[in-house]
Motif scaffolding. Structure first.
Motif, short mmCIF file in Angstrom:
data_model
loop_
_atom_site.label_atom_id
_atom_site.label_comp_id
_atom_site.label_asym_id
_atom_site.label_seq_id
_atom_site.Cartn_x
_atom_site.Cartn_y
_atom_site.Cartn_z
N VAL A 82 -1.06 -62.13 10.50
CA VAL A 82 -1.61 -60.78 10.40
C VAL A 82 -0.53 -59.83 9.90
O VAL A 82 0.66 -60.05 10.10
CB VAL A 82 -2.14 -60.26 11.75
N LEU A 83 -0.99 -58.77 9.25
CA LEU A 83 -0.07 -57.72 8.82
C LEU A 83 0.32 -56.87 10.03
O LEU A 83 -0.46 -56.74 10.97
CB LEU A 83 -0.77 -56.85 7.77
N SER A 84 1.52 -56.32 10.03
CA SER A 84 2.01 -55.48 11.14
C SER A 84 1.96 -56.22 12.47
O SER A 84 1.49 -55.70 13.48
CB SER A 84 1.21 -54.17 11.22
N LYS A 85 2.47 -57.42 12.48
CA LYS A 85 2.39 -58.28 13.66
C LYS A 85 3.14 -57.70 14.86
O LYS A 85 2.69 -57.82 16.01
CB LYS A 85 2.93 -59.67 13.32
N GLU A 86 4.28 -57.06 14.61
CA GLU A 86 5.05 -56.51 15.71
C GLU A 86 4.30 -55.37 16.39
O GLU A 86 4.36 -55.22 17.62
CB GLU A 86 6.41 -56.04 15.21
N ARG A 87 3.59 -54.59 15.62
CA ARG A 87 2.78 -53.52 16.20
C ARG A 87 1.63 -54.11 17.02
O ARG A 87 1.28 -53.58 18.09
CB ARG A 87 2.24 -52.61 15.09
N LEU A 88 1.05 -55.20 16.54
CA LEU A 88 -0.01 -55.88 17.28
C LEU A 88 0.51 -56.39 18.62
O LEU A 88 -0.18 -56.33 19.64
CB LEU A 88 -0.57 -57.04 16.45
N ILE A 89 1.73 -56.91 18.63
CA ILE A 89 2.33 -57.40 19.88
C ILE A 89 2.39 -56.29 20.93
O ILE A 89 2.01 -56.49 22.09
CB ILE A 89 3.74 -57.96 19.61
N VAL A 176 -7.15 -51.75 13.31
CA VAL A 176 -7.70 -53.04 12.94
C VAL A 176 -6.61 -53.84 12.26
O VAL A 176 -6.04 -53.42 11.25
CB VAL A 176 -8.91 -52.88 11.98
N PHE A 177 -6.32 -55.01 12.83
CA PHE A 177 -5.27 -55.88 12.30
C PHE A 177 -5.92 -57.05 11.57
O PHE A 177 -6.68 -57.82 12.17
CB PHE A 177 -4.37 -56.40 13.43
N LEU A 178 -5.63 -57.15 10.28
CA LEU A 178 -6.19 -58.21 9.44
C LEU A 178 -5.05 -59.01 8.81
O LEU A 178 -3.88 -58.62 8.90
CB LEU A 178 -7.06 -57.59 8.33
N LYS A 179 -5.42 -60.07 8.15
CA LYS A 179 -4.41 -60.93 7.53
C LYS A 179 -3.65 -60.19 6.44
O LYS A 179 -2.42 -60.36 6.30
CB LYS A 179 -5.10 -62.16 6.94
N ASP A 180 -4.33 -59.36 5.66
CA ASP A 180 -3.69 -58.71 4.53
C ASP A 180 -3.81 -57.18 4.56
O ASP A 180 -3.60 -56.52 3.54
CB ASP A 180 -4.26 -59.24 3.22
N ASN A 181 -4.16 -56.62 5.71
CA ASN A 181 -4.30 -55.17 5.78
C ASN A 181 -4.23 -54.72 7.23
O ASN A 181 -4.39 -55.51 8.15
CB ASN A 181 -5.63 -54.72 5.16
N ARG A 182 -3.98 -53.43 7.42
CA ARG A 182 -4.08 -52.80 8.74
C ARG A 182 -4.73 -51.44 8.57
O ARG A 182 -4.40 -50.69 7.65
CB ARG A 182 -2.70 -52.62 9.39
N ILE A 183 -5.67 -51.14 9.44
CA ILE A 183 -6.41 -49.89 9.36
C ILE A 183 -6.16 -49.10 10.63
O ILE A 183 -6.30 -49.64 11.74
CB ILE A 183 -7.92 -50.14 9.20
N TYR A 184 -5.80 -47.84 10.48
CA TYR A 184 -5.61 -46.95 11.62
C TYR A 184 -6.70 -45.90 11.57
O TYR A 184 -6.86 -45.24 10.54
CB TYR A 184 -4.23 -46.31 11.57
N GLY A 185 -7.47 -45.76 12.64
CA GLY A 185 -8.58 -44.82 12.64
C GLY A 185 -8.45 -43.76 13.71
O GLY A 185 -7.97 -44.03 14.82
N VAL A 186 -8.88 -42.54 13.38
CA VAL A 186 -8.88 -41.42 14.33
C VAL A 186 -10.29 -40.85 14.38
O VAL A 186 -10.84 -40.48 13.34
CB VAL A 186 -7.89 -40.32 13.91
N THR A 187 -10.87 -40.81 15.57
CA THR A 187 -12.21 -40.25 15.72
C THR A 187 -12.14 -38.93 16.48
O THR A 187 -11.31 -38.76 17.37
CB THR A 187 -13.14 -41.22 16.47
N GLN A 188 -13.02 -38.01 16.10
CA GLN A 188 -13.12 -36.72 16.78
C GLN A 188 -14.59 -36.35 16.91
O GLN A 188 -15.39 -36.63 16.00
CB GLN A 188 -12.38 -35.62 16.01
N GLN A 189 -14.93 -35.72 18.01
CA GLN A 189 -16.32 -35.35 18.23
C GLN A 189 -16.40 -34.09 19.07
O GLN A 189 -15.67 -33.92 20.04
CB GLN A 189 -17.07 -36.49 18.94
N ASN A 190 -17.28 -33.18 18.65
CA ASN A 190 -17.57 -31.99 19.44
C ASN A 190 -19.06 -31.71 19.36
O ASN A 190 -19.83 -32.53 18.84
CB ASN A 190 -16.74 -30.79 18.95
#
Length: 234
Positions: A82-89, A176-190
């Motif tokens: 996976v990409l960014s494996k240390e962050r996943l750890i 989201v940790f994938l083999k060739d990508n990493r996605i960082y998501g921020v959600t907001q709701q009011n």
């Protein structure tokens, strides 16, 4: 960078250090300094103790886990591609630590979680054929196990399917940790609207299709290529 810090925790290869600007988790192949020792962190020159910074609070994570769980998490992801494996750890360590507040992390939990993580990886045709023979009862049992862990995991969540998704429920973020990508998501709701912003390390080919699907659940959808400035997503 040149910062003096105090070792507040040490376990295996990992050390947690408290400094004037936050906390660090560092890793080294050498014998770790004892708790209470003062050490110097710097990114130039040479020193007696050479280590790699794995994570920093507050820039990388809002909280840092006990390094005992970092050691366990490293063993769980061994062999995963996976990409960014240390962050996943570090993310899995936070998940385990939260569960440990409600029940013991025993060998059975670690073995079953390792099995679930392995299933997130793309497999070759021979392995796919073997997995098809796996009974529906076995799959359901693993799904029930993961649901059980997510009930116990409090502030954090872990979803495992084609990728590995780490949830920070309090912060309203996910990765989201994938083999060739990493996605960082921020959600907001009011009361007026809901929004989600996705930061990709690499923009995928199907990003337009993904954006359309997200608009079924969010009023505002933003897609960005990840960039970091002093630990802040921009």
């Amino acid at each position: 960078m040149k910062i003096f810090g105090l070792v507040v925790e040490s376990y295996g290869k990992y050390v947690k250090v408290k400094t004037s600007d936050g906390e660090y988790i560092i890793k080294s192949g050498k014998k770790a300094p004892k708790e209470g020792a003062k050490i110097e962190l710097k990114d130039f020159g040479i020193g007696d103790y050479v280590a790699k910074v794995l994570a920093k609070k507050p820039y990388n994570f809002r909280e840092l886990p006990s390094v005992r769980f970092v050691q366990l998490a490293e063993e769980l992801v061994e062999g995963l591609d996976v990409l960014s494996k240390e962050r996943l750890i570090v993310a899995i360590a936070l998940f385990l630590e939260e569960i440990s507040k409600r029940r013991e992390i025993d060998k059975s939990i670690l073995q079953r979680l390792r099995k679930a993580l392995r299933q997130s990886q793309a497999v070759d045709s021979a392995q796919q054929s073997m997995e098809k023979k796996e009974s529906n009862d076995d799959r359901r049992e693993l799904e029930d196990f993961l649901n059980y862990l997510n009930i116990l995991s409090g502030r954090y969540g872990l979803i495992i399917n084609e990728g590995i998704v780490f949830l920070d429920r309090e912060g309203g973020t996910f990765e989201v940790f994938l083999k060739d990508n990493r996605i960082y998501g921020v959600t907001q709701q009011n009361a007026m609207r809901s929004s989600v912003t996705l930061y990709f390390e690499k923009i995928p080919e199907n990003v337009t299709e993904l954006e359309k699907r997200l608009r079924n659940n969010f009023d505002v959808v933003s897609i960005k290529l990840e960039a970091m400035r002093d630990g802040t997503y921009v």
